[in-house]
Design a protein around this motif. Structure first.
Motif, PDB file in Angstrom:
ATOM      1  N   PRO A  97      16.962  56.577  15.990  1.00  0.00           N
ATOM      2  CA  PRO A  97      18.294  56.327  16.540  1.00  0.00           C
ATOM      3  C   PRO A  97      18.427  56.932  17.932  1.00  0.00           C
ATOM      4  O   PRO A  97      17.682  57.844  18.293  1.00  0.00           O
ATOM      5  N   SER A  98      19.366  56.431  18.687  1.00  0.00           N
ATOM      6  CA  SER A  98      19.691  57.051  19.969  1.00  0.00           C
ATOM      7  C   SER A  98      20.357  58.393  19.722  1.00  0.00           C
ATOM      8  O   SER A  98      21.057  58.586  18.736  1.00  0.00           O
ATOM      9  N   LEU A  99      20.156  59.295  20.655  1.00  0.00           N
ATOM     10  CA  LEU A  99      20.723  60.643  20.529  1.00  0.00           C
ATOM     11  C   LEU A  99      21.630  60.942  21.712  1.00  0.00           C
ATOM     12  O   LEU A  99      21.234  60.756  22.868  1.00  0.00           O
ATOM     13  N   ALA A 158      23.550  55.355  16.680  1.00  0.00           N
ATOM     14  CA  ALA A 158      23.526  56.465  17.629  1.00  0.00           C
ATOM     15  C   ALA A 158      24.067  57.705  16.951  1.00  0.00           C
ATOM     16  O   ALA A 158      25.090  57.655  16.263  1.00  0.00           O
TER      17      ALA A 158
END
Lengths: 225, 225
Positions: free
Chosen positions: B10-12, B91
């Motif tokens: 996932p995006s962080l 995210a």
DNA sequence: TACTCTTTGTGTTAATCTGACGCAAAGATA
DNA sequence: TATCTTTGCGTCAGATTAACACAAAGAGTA
């Protein structure tokens, strides 16, 4: 769903500080690593997030599949992000702590027996990764939380006696508390209820059995020991 | 370093609850979004992690480049992981809160004027994403923290008066505290020092100027209001 | 200069809370 | 029935707190 962000993201994991209380001992569950890095060292159980998993899902998966535990009290602690915390590459770990009653679970069964073990919190080996600080933070949080929120019942049986609760608090907080003053403060907080029953079998006076009050008016209190 | 884990992560991101105190008002800094999703809605400032950045690095970058702030008190709050919290895709956001003295920074300068603004915490619009709960959690943490740790000085000038500190506590905790009892408790905690100087200019009695005690013996205390 | 008004600094006191401890009831054993 | 230990309940002095009185400081005003 794919990440929409530009660069290759770090790996995401959870690590678990699993507390268990049994026979006047507060313990933590550790895993003995079979591979590098930190081969043969003790570490906290953990896992990488899988697709679409939330942190709690991953935690439950670890608790279920690695440790055979269900339905456990779980709380997010802190996210650890030092770039070199995992020698294999950038990995971010969201630490959680769990409270379990070891009497309710069959932990040392089968293949686990060798590489999973309870350790008394006062007698821990040096852990791999940054797990020492995760543990310290979990212990601190537990100690703080138990003074303003009834988390103790997660560690005890459904019915318990005043001396048992007293010992739990002394053990977790690592202090001695006057038995009679403890009773007064806990009863004033109204978070336990006397069931009228008594614990039989002991040699001396049979103590009253209490249960936790699930319909607390206020959802927090403050007890100073 | 490349992630060593199997699936696409996932995006962080980090999101920031920036508290500012000024003229007896506790405020939060919000950003007006110019693009979808949540176009024209107010949200917390935030950013995605860049390569090798730690959370605090990303926070500092946001504070510096978007808001022109340096050297700010910063604390990690909680990581938010609901799979649908960002309509663009998975995210994860690590929420932080920051304490700043608005007098020290030039915020509404230049192009920012239109899309960055302070909002009194009692008069917030509904925020985009899951930022309402981030804000609530930050406020709760600040209220709790200020009763056992001297974070107030991050919001005030280096020299401040007792009435100013008193008003800060009343404002943050949203309660009224007896002025004289407040003075006694704060002085007993020894976390402020009377400089001997006085604040001039006011019409009535000139109050003493205090500064925070940076060599506190104990690094925590407990004040119950 | 003296009076007023407001704010700030200091002290008092009664009510409450806390820690330390006494004592009797309950249960098992001898 | 006596003894020993644990548990439940109560007491009390000392500490802490909340509520409040009052005087000192500063500026304006007559």
């Amino acid at each position: 769903m794919k990440p929409f962000h530009s660069y290759q993201n770090p790996s995401l994991a959870v690590d678990l500080v699993v507390f268990g209380y049994s026979k006047q001992n507060l313990s933590v569950l550790l895993l003995n690593r079979k591979e590098a890095p930190f081969k043969d060292r003790w570490v906290l159980p953990g896992a990488f997030l899988q697709m679409e998993e939330r942190f709690k899902d991953t935690c439950s998966r670890v608790l279920k599949t690695k440790l055979g535990m269900d339905d456990v009290y779980l709380e997010q602690l802190y996210s650890f992000d030092e770039p070199d915390r995992d020698p294999r590459g950038r990995a971010i770990s969201v630490a959680h702590y769990a409270l379990v009653n070891p009497a309710r679970i069959a932990i040392a069964a089968g293949s686990m027996a060798n590489d999973v073990s309870w350790f008394n919190i006062n007698d821990l080996p040096a852990l791999g990764f940054d797990h020492d600080s995760m543990f310290q933070q979990a212990l601190q949080r537990l100690r703080s939380k138990i003074t303003y929120f009834p988390v103790g019942f997660e560690l005890l049986d459904d019915l318990f006696t005043m001396p048992e609760l007293h010992e739990l608090y002394e053990c977790i907080l690592d202090i001695t508390i006057d038995r009679r003053n403890f009773r007064r403060k806990i009863l004033e907080s109204e978070y336990i209820i006397n069931t009228g029953k008594k614990r039989e079998g002991s040699q001396n006076r049979h103590p009253d059995l209490y249960k936790f009050n699930k319909k607390l008016k206020k959802n927090s209190f403050q007890i100073n020991f």
